[in-house]
Design a protein around this motif. Structure first.
Motif, short mmCIF file in Angstrom:
data_model
loop_
_atom_site.label_atom_id
_atom_site.label_comp_id
_atom_site.label_asym_id
_atom_site.label_seq_id
_atom_site.Cartn_x
_atom_site.Cartn_y
_atom_site.Cartn_z
N VAL A 32 31.61 -10.19 -28.63
CA VAL A 32 30.38 -10.06 -29.02
C VAL A 32 30.21 -10.53 -30.50
CG1 VAL A 32 28.39 -8.76 -29.07
CG2 VAL A 32 29.98 -8.20 -27.60
N ARG A 33 29.13 -11.26 -30.77
CA ARG A 33 29.16 -11.75 -32.08
C ARG A 33 27.88 -11.85 -32.50
NH1 ARG A 33 32.44 -14.92 -29.61
NH2 ARG A 33 31.90 -16.82 -28.69
N GLY A 34 27.59 -11.77 -33.84
CA GLY A 34 25.94 -11.97 -34.19
C GLY A 34 26.36 -12.43 -35.88
N THR A 35 25.17 -12.98 -36.38
CA THR A 35 25.43 -13.45 -37.94
C THR A 35 24.45 -12.46 -38.58
OG1 THR A 35 25.50 -15.78 -37.02
CG2 THR A 35 24.80 -15.33 -39.58
N LYS A 36 24.95 -11.85 -39.56
CA LYS A 36 24.26 -10.86 -40.16
C LYS A 36 23.51 -11.78 -41.48
CE LYS A 36 24.66 -6.98 -43.47
NZ LYS A 36 25.36 -5.96 -44.06
N VAL A 37 22.17 -11.57 -41.69
CA VAL A 37 21.38 -12.20 -42.44
C VAL A 37 20.74 -11.33 -43.36
CG1 VAL A 37 21.32 -14.43 -41.13
CG2 VAL A 37 19.43 -12.54 -40.88
N LYS A 38 20.17 -11.74 -44.49
CA LYS A 38 19.28 -11.19 -45.36
C LYS A 38 17.89 -11.95 -45.33
CE LYS A 38 20.25 -8.33 -48.64
NZ LYS A 38 20.33 -7.55 -49.66
N THR A 39 16.68 -11.35 -44.74
CA THR A 39 15.54 -12.06 -44.84
C THR A 39 15.17 -12.20 -46.20
OG1 THR A 39 13.99 -10.30 -44.76
CG2 THR A 39 15.25 -11.14 -42.52
N GLU A 40 13.87 -13.28 -46.38
CA GLU A 40 13.23 -13.38 -47.74
C GLU A 40 12.77 -12.03 -48.27
OE1 GLU A 40 10.62 -16.53 -47.43
OE2 GLU A 40 12.04 -17.96 -46.78
N GLU A 41 12.14 -11.31 -47.31
CA GLU A 41 11.88 -9.85 -47.74
C GLU A 41 12.98 -8.88 -48.07
OE1 GLU A 41 11.23 -11.18 -44.70
OE2 GLU A 41 9.29 -12.12 -45.38
N GLY A 42 14.19 -9.32 -48.01
CA GLY A 42 15.23 -8.61 -48.25
C GLY A 42 15.79 -7.62 -47.26
N GLU A 43 15.46 -7.83 -45.88
CA GLU A 43 15.77 -7.04 -44.98
C GLU A 43 16.98 -7.49 -44.17
OE1 GLU A 43 12.52 -7.30 -42.32
OE2 GLU A 43 11.00 -5.91 -43.62
N ASN A 44 18.00 -6.62 -43.99
CA ASN A 44 19.28 -7.04 -43.13
C ASN A 44 19.09 -7.03 -42.05
OD1 ASN A 44 20.76 -7.17 -45.71
ND2 ASN A 44 21.32 -5.04 -45.63
N ARG A 45 19.46 -8.02 -41.00
CA ARG A 45 19.54 -7.86 -39.57
C ARG A 45 20.58 -8.62 -39.11
NH1 ARG A 45 14.02 -10.68 -39.28
NH2 ARG A 45 14.45 -12.56 -38.81
N LEU A 46 21.01 -8.51 -37.68
CA LEU A 46 21.55 -9.52 -37.13
C LEU A 46 20.86 -10.72 -36.24
CD1 LEU A 46 24.14 -7.41 -35.32
CD2 LEU A 46 24.62 -8.64 -37.48
N GLU A 47 21.24 -11.77 -36.34
CA GLU A 47 20.48 -13.13 -35.79
C GLU A 47 21.83 -13.63 -34.64
OE1 GLU A 47 18.83 -15.75 -38.15
OE2 GLU A 47 16.96 -14.36 -38.71
N ASN A 48 21.45 -14.45 -33.79
CA ASN A 48 22.18 -15.34 -32.95
C ASN A 48 23.25 -14.39 -32.19
OD1 ASN A 48 21.12 -17.64 -34.14
ND2 ASN A 48 22.43 -17.33 -35.88
N LEU A 49 22.63 -13.40 -31.81
CA LEU A 49 23.53 -12.47 -30.76
C LEU A 49 24.06 -13.02 -29.69
CD1 LEU A 49 21.65 -9.23 -31.21
CD2 LEU A 49 23.69 -9.76 -32.28
N GLU A 50 25.38 -13.08 -29.44
CA GLU A 50 26.12 -13.75 -28.14
C GLU A 50 27.10 -12.70 -27.65
OE1 GLU A 50 26.28 -18.50 -29.70
OE2 GLU A 50 27.96 -17.03 -29.91
N ILE A 51 27.02 -12.73 -26.27
CA ILE A 51 28.05 -11.99 -25.57
C ILE A 51 28.72 -12.82 -24.57
CG2 ILE A 51 28.60 -10.20 -23.90
CD1 ILE A 51 25.60 -9.21 -24.60
N GLU A 52 30.33 -12.87 -24.88
CA GLU A 52 30.85 -14.06 -24.06
C GLU A 52 31.71 -13.19 -23.28
OE1 GLU A 52 34.48 -17.24 -25.16
OE2 GLU A 52 33.82 -16.18 -26.56
N PHE A 53 31.78 -13.52 -21.86
CA PHE A 53 32.50 -13.11 -20.86
C PHE A 53 33.93 -14.03 -20.90
CE2 PHE A 53 28.72 -10.82 -20.28
CZ PHE A 53 29.20 -9.72 -19.65
N ASP A 54 35.18 -13.37 -20.81
CA ASP A 54 36.11 -14.22 -20.49
C ASP A 54 36.94 -13.66 -19.54
OD1 ASP A 54 38.53 -15.64 -20.74
OD2 ASP A 54 39.11 -15.09 -22.87
N LEU A 55 36.54 -14.09 -18.24
CA LEU A 55 37.03 -13.45 -17.03
C LEU A 55 38.12 -14.37 -16.39
CD1 LEU A 55 33.62 -12.03 -16.03
CD2 LEU A 55 35.34 -10.87 -17.50
#
Length: 146
Positions: free
Chosen positions: A74-97
């Motif tokens: 599972v991965r995501g990109t931590k970003v800081k918005t123009e308003e200065g808020e932290n959040r994750l974008e581009n959340l992905e869940i990869e199954f390797d089965l």
């Protein structure tokens, strides 16, 4: 809301930047700020996303046969918005089965895409909550600090 529908954890500070997360069943996960091996809150969120869907897929697919490989990334990109808020974008869940060759493995491979969709669209409480954007209330206990 009934007591059966409430989910909760308790987070206790053990030292500066270090905490123990406890569930009602007695489980403990170490959490920290990222200065040591303890999981950060963001890592626990990613684990919750992958774990929720992973459990759904595992419970159905492993009824057909035991997987020879079951890894979720599972991965995501931590970003800081123009308003200065932290959040994750581009959340992905990869199954390797990987499932064994043969009819049981074929049946397991066949159900995985359907269960992944069902988990994402309906079953996984964590994914549904994140995608819905549920408000979070923050408050201090009334008798705190006394």
């Amino acid at each position: 809301m009934t007591n059966e529908s409430i989910r909760s954890v308790e987070i206790e500070r053990t030292s500066a930047g270090q905490y123990d997360v406890r569930n009602v069943r007695g489980g403990v996960i170490p959490m920290g700020s990222g200065d040591d091996e303890r999981f950060t809150p963001v890592e626990l969120l990613l684990a919750a996303l992958g774990g929720c869907s992973g459990i759904d897929v595992d419970l159905v697919a492993s009824r057909k046969t035991e997987p020879s490989r079951f890894v979720i990334r599972v991965r995501g990109t931590k970003v800081k918005t123009e308003e200065g808020e932290n959040r994750l974008e581009n959340l992905e869940i990869e199954f390797d089965l990987t499932f064994p060759d043969g009819p049981e493995g074929d049946r397991a491979r066949q159900v995985v895409p359907r269960v992944m969709r069902q988990s994402h669209d309906k079953l996984c409480t964590v994914t549904r909550t994140v995608e819905t954007g549920t408000p979070v209330a923050t408050f201090e206990r009334e008798d705190a600090g006394k």
